[in-house]
Design a protein around this motif. Structure first.
Motif, PDB file in Angstrom:
ATOM      1  N   CYS A   1       0.837  -1.206   0.000  1.00  0.00           N
ATOM      2  CA  CYS A   1       0.000   0.000   0.000  1.00  0.00           C
ATOM      3  C   CYS A   1       0.869   1.251   0.000  1.00  0.00           C
ATOM      4  N   HIS A   2       1.823   1.319   0.904  1.00  0.00           N
ATOM      5  CA  HIS A   2       2.668   2.507   1.007  1.00  0.00           C
ATOM      6  C   HIS A   2       3.489   2.727  -0.257  1.00  0.00           C
ATOM      7  N   GLU A   3       3.967   1.644  -0.844  1.00  0.00           N
ATOM      8  CA  GLU A   3       4.763   1.760  -2.067  1.00  0.00           C
ATOM      9  C   GLU A   3       3.964   2.384  -3.200  1.00  0.00           C
ATOM     10  N   HIS A   4       2.654   2.257  -3.143  1.00  0.00           N
ATOM     11  CA  HIS A   4       1.798   2.770  -4.215  1.00  0.00           C
ATOM     12  C   HIS A   4       0.947   3.957  -3.759  1.00  0.00           C
ATOM     13  N   ASN A   5       1.439   4.646  -2.721  1.00  0.00           N
ATOM     14  CA  ASN A   5       0.777   5.869  -2.241  1.00  0.00           C
ATOM     15  C   ASN A   5      -0.676   5.640  -1.859  1.00  0.00           C
ATOM     16  N   VAL A   6      -0.947   4.478  -1.302  1.00  0.00           N
ATOM     17  CA  VAL A   6      -2.283   4.122  -0.834  1.00  0.00           C
ATOM     18  C   VAL A   6      -2.252   4.062   0.693  1.00  0.00           C
TER      19      VAL A   6
ATOM     20  N   PRO B   1      -3.307   2.848   4.125  1.00  0.00           N
ATOM     21  CA  PRO B   1      -4.066   1.711   4.656  1.00  0.00           C
ATOM     22  C   PRO B   1      -4.870   2.093   5.896  1.00  0.00           C
ATOM     23  N   ILE B   2      -6.111   1.660   5.915  1.00  0.00           N
ATOM     24  CA  ILE B   2      -6.953   1.759   7.110  1.00  0.00           C
ATOM     25  C   ILE B   2      -7.230   0.323   7.536  1.00  0.00           C
TER      26      ILE B   2
END
Length: 439
Positions: free
Chosen positions: A100-105, A107-108
């Motif tokens: 998620c972080h690698e793709h600028n998403v 996470p919740i």
């Protein structure tokens, strides 16, 4: 026309582990799906194999422009046996978070989205005071292992669902000796199988064997929730919040509630007040120290002098039997803000339909309501559509289609729908990505 959202607004989609991952065979739901005389129309089995295909699914969301993904960590995977924590599963969710972080998403994470370890139910489940300690231990383990990657945690999904299910099951019990089965009328925001008259008693007996419990205890477990159970749920939330704040104070903590837009006709005012209190207001003392509130809404209820008024042949219904009424979301936000002034994340809102143009329309009308509320000063900071994928809708199996992405379950091939393109195109045009904002 939709206006631009603030640059920092979180927009994306949501899933729940048991509904999408597949092969969650240490959970209570897996057990309930597989016993003889199961109330489930079909078992979850491989679901949509999100456990192995999460990168493909998150990438589809990110490429469409989504910047937020709400998902749940499956307790039954992390602690498949009482006191044993599976490090391989911890590493799996670490990989999901990192991707998620690698793709600028953003996470919740939801710690508990309905499904529990099978052993927990055998120990008394969510009616046992011991569960508070077990949930506390599980929460601490997750936060110590993965907390640095988690910016938001929802402790418990739809903590008020027990009351809503209890209401509809009470009505269903009254129908057991009638000549017909009650069909879904959208009066609870989760997939329940109403065709239960001939199966119920034998189902309890089989579950008693599977969980090594007295069938009467199983009955109590499946008829959530007693007042004791209500207290235990909120004690779990408060203890989890304390642990998170102590261990990883950067994490924003909240809880989610299933909320209807309760509307009244003359004479229905007391019915509305009662439901609003039971659905939300009674929980306010326990959430005052939360950082945000997760609002989950799908439709409305109209109340008259005799309570909720049933839909008629002129009412536009969704595939789930709810009234098709996207404006409910904005109305719920306006109700909530009268009692809650901290940030709000819309953690679920969506529609089950085989006509994706209806889904596009639903999203557009719902988001217009969100923007109107934000213009009024309501602190909405995020929206995650339910659901990213067509998935397993609990007792109803795979017939419901909420997803932005369709899945051929024989091949597990993904087919993004027009609704994903619509949501994503809108996000891309109003939210500029900036990887430096991720920490």
């Amino acid at each position: 026309m939709l206006k631009e959202f603030p640059r920092e607004f979180m927009m994306g989609a949501a899933t729940a582990a048991h509904q999408v991952e597949g092969n969650n065979n240490n959970s209570d739901f897996w057990t309930m799906e597989h016993v003889p005389n199961s109330m489930y129309k079909e078992p979850s089995l491989e679901a949509v194999d999100h456990y192995n295909r999460f990168k493909e699914d998150i990438l589809l969301l990110a490429k469409a422009g989504g910047n937020t993904y709400r998902f749940s960590i499956e307790w039954a995977r992390i602690e498949p046996k009482k006191g044993f924590f599976n490090q391989e599963e911890v590493e799996h969710y670490r990989e999901v978070l990192q991707y998620c972080h690698e793709h600028n998403v953003t996470p919740i994470v939801t710690l508990h989205h309905f499904s529990s370890p099978k052993w927990l139910i055998s120990e008394g489940g969510w009616e046992s005071e011991q569960t508070v300690q077990y949930f506390e231990r599980y929460t601490r383990h997750i936060v110590l292992e993965l907390g640095e990657l988690i910016p938001y945690i929802c402790t418990i999904n739809e903590a008020n669902m027990g009351k809503q299910i209890k209401k509809i099951m009470k009505r269903m019990e009254q129908k057991l000796n009638s000549s017909s089965n009650e069909k879904s009328d959208g009066s609870v925001q989760v997939g329940l199988n109403m065709d239960m008259k001939t199966k119920m008693k034998s189902y309890y007996q089989e579950l008693g064997k599977a969980f090594d419990m007295d069938p009467s205890a199983i009955y109590t477990y499946l008829m959530p929730r007693s007042e004791q159970g209500e207290k235990i749920i909120m004690d779990c939330h408060q203890q989890a919040r304390a642990i998170i704040k102590e261990t990883a104070p950067h994490i924003k903590v909240g809880i989610t509630f299933s909320l209807y837009d309760h509307q009244t006709l003359p004479g229905g005012e007391e019915s509305v007040k009662k439901e609003q209190y039971e659905d939300f207001l009674c929980y306010l003392p326990a959430i005052q120290e939360d950082d945000f509130l997760g609002v989950q809404n799908y439709s409305r209820k109209i109340h008259g002098p005799d309570g909720v008024i049933a839909s008629d042949d002129t009412t536009r219904l969704t595939k789930m039997g709810y009234e098709y009424y996207p404006e409910a979301l904005g109305n719920v936000l306006r109700f909530v803000v009268k009692h809650w002034q901290k940030p709000i994340i819309i953690t679920e809102n969506g529609v089950s339909t085989d006509n994706d143009k209806e889904r596009v329309e639903f999203i557009e009308r719902a988001l217009k309501g969100v923007q109107d509320c934000m213009d009024e000063g309501i602190p909405v900071i995020g929206y995650t559509y339910w659901s990213l994928l067509d998935n397993f809708e609990w007792q109803l199996g795979y017939e419901q289609t909420f997803g932005l992405i369709a899945v051929d379950r024989e091949t597990q091939t993904r087919y993004p729908k027009e609704s994903l393109t619509f949501l994503g195109s809108h996000i891309k045009s109003v939210i500029k990505k900036d990887s430096s904002s991720l920490k």
